[in-house]
Design a protein around this motif. Structure first.
Motif, PDB file in Angstrom:
ATOM      1  N   THR A 335       0.850  -1.190   0.000  1.00 50.07           N
ATOM      2  CA  THR A 335       0.000   0.000   0.000  1.00 50.07           C
ATOM      3  C   THR A 335       0.882   1.234   0.000  1.00 50.07           C
ATOM      4  OG1 THR A 335      -0.130  -0.041   2.410  1.00 50.07           O
ATOM      5  CG2 THR A 335      -1.893  -1.136   1.196  1.00 50.07           C
ATOM      6  N   GLY A 336       0.397   2.299  -0.614  1.00 42.84           N
ATOM      7  CA  GLY A 336       1.163   3.532  -0.679  1.00 42.84           C
ATOM      8  C   GLY A 336       0.622   4.574   0.282  1.00 42.84           C
ATOM      9  N   GLY A 337       1.178   5.778   0.176  1.00 43.81           N
ATOM     10  CA  GLY A 337       0.706   6.880   1.009  1.00 43.81           C
ATOM     11  C   GLY A 337       1.432   6.968   2.336  1.00 43.81           C
ATOM     12  N   ALA A 338       1.052   7.989   3.101  1.00 45.70           N
ATOM     13  CA  ALA A 338       1.681   8.234   4.395  1.00 45.70           C
ATOM     14  C   ALA A 338       1.216   7.221   5.433  1.00 45.70           C
ATOM     15  CB  ALA A 338       1.354   9.647   4.863  1.00 45.70           C
ATOM     16  N   ILE A 339       2.029   7.038   6.469  1.00 50.02           N
ATOM     17  CA  ILE A 339       1.658   6.158   7.570  1.00 50.02           C
ATOM     18  C   ILE A 339       0.569   6.842   8.400  1.00 50.02           C
ATOM     19  CG2 ILE A 339       2.468   5.035   9.681  1.00 50.02           C
ATOM     20  CD1 ILE A 339       5.195   4.785   8.388  1.00 50.02           C
ATOM     21  N   PRO A 340      -0.577   6.203   8.588  1.00 48.95           N
ATOM     22  CA  PRO A 340      -1.673   6.848   9.336  1.00 48.95           C
ATOM     23  C   PRO A 340      -1.320   6.995  10.814  1.00 48.95           C
ATOM     24  CG  PRO A 340      -2.211   4.567   8.859  1.00 48.95           C
ATOM     25  CD  PRO A 340      -0.940   4.852   8.129  1.00 48.95           C
ATOM     26  N   GLU A 341      -2.007   7.891  11.479  1.00 51.58           N
ATOM     27  CA  GLU A 341      -1.754   8.139  12.892  1.00 51.58           C
ATOM     28  C   GLU A 341      -2.238   6.986  13.770  1.00 51.58           C
ATOM     29  OE1 GLU A 341      -3.468  11.815  14.024  1.00 51.58           O
ATOM     30  OE2 GLU A 341      -2.172  13.047  12.734  1.00 51.58           O
ATOM     31  N   PHE A 437     -19.082 -17.467  10.905  1.00 54.86           N
ATOM     32  CA  PHE A 437     -17.891 -17.174  11.691  1.00 54.86           C
ATOM     33  C   PHE A 437     -17.596 -15.679  11.603  1.00 54.86           C
ATOM     34  CE2 PHE A 437     -16.627 -18.416   7.442  1.00 54.86           C
ATOM     35  CZ  PHE A 437     -15.694 -17.457   7.073  1.00 54.86           C
ATOM     36  N   THR A 438     -16.630 -15.250  12.382  1.00 51.34           N
ATOM     37  CA  THR A 438     -16.254 -13.839  12.460  1.00 51.34           C
ATOM     38  C   THR A 438     -14.788 -13.683  12.095  1.00 51.34           C
ATOM     39  OG1 THR A 438     -17.839 -13.519  14.255  1.00 51.34           O
ATOM     40  CG2 THR A 438     -16.188 -11.789  13.919  1.00 51.34           C
ATOM     41  N   VAL A 439     -14.494 -12.749  11.196  1.00 51.66           N
ATOM     42  CA  VAL A 439     -13.123 -12.449  10.792  1.00 51.66           C
ATOM     43  C   VAL A 439     -12.700 -11.123  11.420  1.00 51.66           C
ATOM     44  CG1 VAL A 439     -11.558 -12.027   8.858  1.00 51.66           C
ATOM     45  CG2 VAL A 439     -13.411 -13.674   8.613  1.00 51.66           C
ATOM     46  N   ILE A 440     -11.595 -11.153  12.130  1.00 58.48           N
ATOM     47  CA  ILE A 440     -11.055  -9.941  12.761  1.00 58.48           C
ATOM     48  C   ILE A 440      -9.667  -9.684  12.187  1.00 58.48           C
ATOM     49  CG2 ILE A 440     -10.433  -8.804  14.913  1.00 58.48           C
ATOM     50  CD1 ILE A 440     -12.315 -10.754  16.352  1.00 58.48           C
ATOM     51  N   MET A 441      -9.520  -8.547  11.493  1.00 58.22           N
ATOM     52  CA  MET A 441      -8.235  -8.159  10.918  1.00 58.22           C
ATOM     53  C   MET A 441      -7.735  -6.913  11.646  1.00 58.22           C
ATOM     54  SD  MET A 441      -8.957  -8.765   6.859  1.00 58.22           S
ATOM     55  CE  MET A 441      -7.309  -8.174   6.449  1.00 58.22           C
ATOM     56  N   GLU A 442      -6.560  -7.029  12.241  1.00 58.69           N
ATOM     57  CA  GLU A 442      -5.979  -5.913  12.989  1.00 58.69           C
ATOM     58  C   GLU A 442      -4.655  -5.523  12.350  1.00 58.69           C
ATOM     59  OE1 GLU A 442      -4.501  -4.946  17.533  1.00 58.69           O
ATOM     60  OE2 GLU A 442      -6.251  -6.218  17.201  1.00 58.69           O
ATOM     61  N   ASP A 443      -4.578  -4.296  11.862  1.00 54.56           N
ATOM     62  CA  ASP A 443      -3.405  -3.818  11.149  1.00 54.56           C
ATOM     63  C   ASP A 443      -2.949  -2.489  11.754  1.00 54.56           C
ATOM     64  OD1 ASP A 443      -1.442  -3.046   9.405  1.00 54.56           O
ATOM     65  OD2 ASP A 443      -2.566  -3.519   7.584  1.00 54.56           O
ATOM     66  N   PRO A 444      -1.788  -2.457  12.390  1.00 59.18           N
ATOM     67  CA  PRO A 444      -1.320  -1.193  12.991  1.00 59.18           C
ATOM     68  C   PRO A 444      -1.024  -0.105  11.967  1.00 59.18           C
ATOM     69  CG  PRO A 444       0.377  -2.888  13.100  1.00 59.18           C
ATOM     70  CD  PRO A 444      -0.875  -3.569  12.653  1.00 59.18           C
ATOM     71  N   LEU A 445      -0.873  -0.481  10.678  1.00 55.70           N
ATOM     72  CA  LEU A 445      -0.641   0.509   9.626  1.00 55.70           C
ATOM     73  C   LEU A 445      -1.910   0.837   8.845  1.00 55.70           C
ATOM     74  CD1 LEU A 445       2.811  -0.612   8.160  1.00 55.70           C
ATOM     75  CD2 LEU A 445       2.328   1.212   9.796  1.00 55.70           C
ATOM     76  N   TYR A 467      -7.689   2.637  16.249  1.00 51.96           N
ATOM     77  CA  TYR A 467      -7.157   2.568  17.609  1.00 51.96           C
ATOM     78  C   TYR A 467      -5.741   3.134  17.643  1.00 51.96           C
ATOM     79  CZ  TYR A 467      -4.603  -1.530  15.882  1.00 51.96           C
ATOM     80  OH  TYR A 467      -3.793  -2.367  15.162  1.00 51.96           O
ATOM     81  N   ASP A 468      -5.333   3.538  18.822  1.00 50.75           N
ATOM     82  CA  ASP A 468      -3.980   4.062  19.012  1.00 50.75           C
ATOM     83  C   ASP A 468      -2.997   2.901  19.106  1.00 50.75           C
ATOM     84  OD1 ASP A 468      -4.776   6.755  19.060  1.00 50.75           O
ATOM     85  OD2 ASP A 468      -5.320   6.604  21.191  1.00 50.75           O
ATOM     86  N   ARG A 469      -1.926   2.993  18.340  1.00 47.75           N
ATOM     87  CA  ARG A 469      -0.886   1.962  18.398  1.00 47.75           C
ATOM     88  C   ARG A 469      -0.173   1.995  19.745  1.00 47.75           C
ATOM     89  NH1 ARG A 469      -0.256   3.635  12.903  1.00 47.75           N
ATOM     90  NH2 ARG A 469       1.067   5.346  13.640  1.00 47.75           N
ATOM     91  N   THR A 470       0.250   0.838  20.203  1.00 47.43           N
ATOM     92  CA  THR A 470       1.037   0.770  21.431  1.00 47.43           C
ATOM     93  C   THR A 470       2.474   1.179  21.132  1.00 47.43           C
ATOM     94  OG1 THR A 470       1.652  -1.546  21.087  1.00 47.43           O
ATOM     95  CG2 THR A 470      -0.424  -1.110  22.246  1.00 47.43           C
ATOM     96  N   GLN A 473       4.244  -1.621  19.312  1.00 56.18           N
ATOM     97  CA  GLN A 473       3.961  -1.677  17.877  1.00 56.18           C
ATOM     98  C   GLN A 473       4.734  -0.605  17.125  1.00 56.18           C
ATOM     99  OE1 GLN A 473      -0.349  -1.360  18.149  1.00 56.18           O
ATOM    100  NE2 GLN A 473      -0.595  -3.498  17.525  1.00 56.18           N
ATOM    101  N   ASN A 474       4.800   0.599  17.670  1.00 58.40           N
ATOM    102  CA  ASN A 474       5.586   1.661  17.022  1.00 58.40           C
ATOM    103  C   ASN A 474       7.061   1.289  16.949  1.00 58.40           C
ATOM    104  OD1 ASN A 474       3.469   3.473  16.486  1.00 58.40           O
ATOM    105  ND2 ASN A 474       3.569   4.352  18.542  1.00 58.40           N
ATOM    106  N   GLU A 475       7.557   0.615  17.983  1.00 56.38           N
ATOM    107  CA  GLU A 475       8.958   0.204  17.985  1.00 56.38           C
ATOM    108  C   GLU A 475       9.212  -0.860  16.926  1.00 56.38           C
ATOM    109  OE1 GLU A 475      12.879   0.294  19.055  1.00 56.38           O
ATOM    110  OE2 GLU A 475      11.281   1.614  19.766  1.00 56.38           O
ATOM    111  N   ASP A 476       8.299  -1.830  16.813  1.00 52.80           N
ATOM    112  CA  ASP A 476       8.446  -2.885  15.800  1.00 52.80           C
ATOM    113  C   ASP A 476       8.397  -2.316  14.393  1.00 52.80           C
ATOM    114  OD1 ASP A 476       8.612  -4.757  17.795  1.00 52.80           O
ATOM    115  OD2 ASP A 476       6.487  -5.294  17.736  1.00 52.80           O
TER     116      ASP A 476
END
Length: 484
Positions: A335-341, A437-445, A467-470, A473-476
């Motif tokens: 994906t392109g563009g800036a890293i979201p907050e 069933f339920t699909v949960i996708m969590e992406d820090p970016l 959600y706010d990244r921990t 996660q920011n370190e990784d």
């Protein structure tokens, strides 16, 4: 359509060669269970060049300089790949030695496996440690440097550390009493860890060749076992013997095929440039460029890139890379563009078979969880994928059934086999549309996406949360350094 002389023949020969190599590998390597069954049908229990599983070779003993016997077994490790198990014994002095070597070539990427030891059963996990791998026990501050390859367990590695340090303790007690006391204290810590008294522990195997592995158990929590592939550094390539001469030789072997492909696309490229501007070409055509191969460093590695605009989401780039020098292939979605907050969590309730046809974009930074199936895909698993919900579930099923269960089920106990069968049956029922069933996708970016079939209106079965990244996660992701 008229065939161009020489072009298709080269590609066909290249594919035929790869198929022949795979067929030969399947004939030469069998699972341990098949090898044992084959041995049971032989009266002598020995092997020769006519297809028996274990081969015996007379070899020099490095301890007494007399001749001993080396036994070789070519086999496939479930969840892993082909290896050669070697065992040496000298009847004259009693010297024994065993080790393991990868049967294949150096992998395209290095690998890092991490296992959280939470239970004494985890100490029995099998470990394939190649001669280039580094093993670490973080809480014990222990690092095992690269040396001979081994097929062992986590407990076996701790026992080996304990035995190696204990062997010199009687002498050290008289020569260096202070050092003796320190090592004795350390030995107690290692012994307690081996007995499961210091759990939890974090065990890591880092191998730049990608030929090491830690046993995976299906259905366990996602935090216990993780696997990450990475590109080697130049220093690691030099240490592994991937020299510049080898790179140039590989590049020379692939230059002829690359030239054919370049000539094939030359007239088409000129025509496109005459008919459209550079911007139109970028968005409307597949872009082709050459770069260095991440596997063999050949300069003749071809990458095809195509931008795709996903409605109500963003533009993504699809990459397909092929190296004609070494055969390396990869497919990625970026994906392109800036890293979201903020990161994004997308939850979809799948209550209709038509939901399985929804487009799904799973980036490398995205983790996916399906509670009803007890399925956790950690970030990095399967890489970046742009497919359908049915497609990604089928891929998970094929990977687990074809590369894991089918090669392990003959040696499983009844409980493990039943758990595997139930898990695979539920997974198949899910992608066939026979269960909800339920699909949960969590992406820090926030770079992952599930198609909204009601767009531009909200989807009643889909929930999107930012959600706010921990800080972890920011370190990784390396964002802390960027912000600093």
């Amino acid at each position: 359509m008229e065939k161009r002389p020489g072009t298709d023949n080269n590609e066909t020969d290249f594919k035929r060669q790869k198929m022949t190599e795979e067929e030969n590998k399947q004939e030469s390597f069998s699972t341990v269970g098949n090898a044992v069954n084959q041995l049971g049908t032989e009266k002598s229990g020995k092997a020769d060049t006519e297809g028996h599983p274990v081969q015996e070779i007379e070899s020099l003993c490095m301890n007494c300089q007399d001749n001993g016997t080396t036994r070789l077994l070519m086999t496939r490790i479930p969840y892993f790949r082909e290896v050669i198990i070697m065992s040496f014994f000298c009847p004259h002095c009693g010297f024994k030695n065993s080790e393991i070597q990868p049967a294949g070539v150096i992998q395209d990427k290095g690998s890092k496996h991490v296992l959280q030891l939470d239970d004494t059963k985890d100490l029995n996990r099998q470990v394939v440690k190649s001669e280039t791998a580094t093993c670490k026990f973080a809480e014990l501050d222990i690092e095992i440097p690269p040396k001979k390859g081994q097929l062992t367990t986590v407990e076996g590695l701790l026992s080996q550390i304990h035995d190696d340090l204990s062997s010199d303790q009687p002498v050290r007690m008289h020569v260096d009493p202070e050092g003796y006391e320190k090592i004795q204290s350390f030995l107690k810590k290692v012994g307690d860890a081996r007995d499961g008294k210091l759990l939890p522990l974090t065990f890591t195997v880092d191998d730049p060749t990608g030929n090491s592995w830690i046993e995976f158990v299906p259905g366990e929590p996602s935090h216990k076992w993780s696997h990450v592939d990475y590109f080697r550094t130049k220093q690691q390539n030099v240490a592994l013997g991937i020299s510049q001469e080898q790179v140039e030789e590989a590049a020379q072997s692939g230059r002829q095929i690359q030239t054919i492909n370049t000539n094939r696309n030359a007239s088409t490229a000129e025509k496109i440039q005459q008919e459209a501007s550079e911007i139109e070409n970028f968005h409307g055509e597949v872009q082709t460029f050459t770069a260095s191969c991440p596997s063999c460093s050949s300069p003749d590695c071809q990458t095809n890139m195509k931008p795709v605009n996903i409605p109500h989401f963003k533009e993504v780039l699809i990459f397909s890379t092929v190296c004609h020098a070494c055969g390396y292939k990869s497919n990625e979605v970026k994906t392109g563009g800036a890293i979201p907050e903020k990161g994004r969590r997308v939850t979809l309730k799948v209550d209709d078979p038509d939901d399985l046809s929804r487009d799904i974009l799973k980036s490398e930074s995205c983790g996916m969880h399906i509670p009803e199936l007890n399925l956790d895909l950690t970030p990095g698993t399967l890489g970046g994928r742009f497919t359908t919900l049915e497609g990604i579930l089928r891929q998970v099923h094929e990977e687990l059934h074809g590369k894991v269960f089918s090669e392990q089920h003959d040696s499983m106990d009844a409980t493990s086999k039943n758990n595997w069968n139930n898990f695979l049956a539920r997974l198949q029922s899910a992608f066939e549309g026979n269960m909800q069933f339920t699909v949960i996708m969590e992406d820090p970016l926030a770079a992952s996406y599930i198609q909204n079939v009601f767009a531009p209106d909200p989807d009643p079965n889909m929930t999107i949360e930012d959600y706010d990244r921990t800080n972890e996660q920011n370190e990784d992701l390396g964002l802390n350094d960027m912000n600093a």
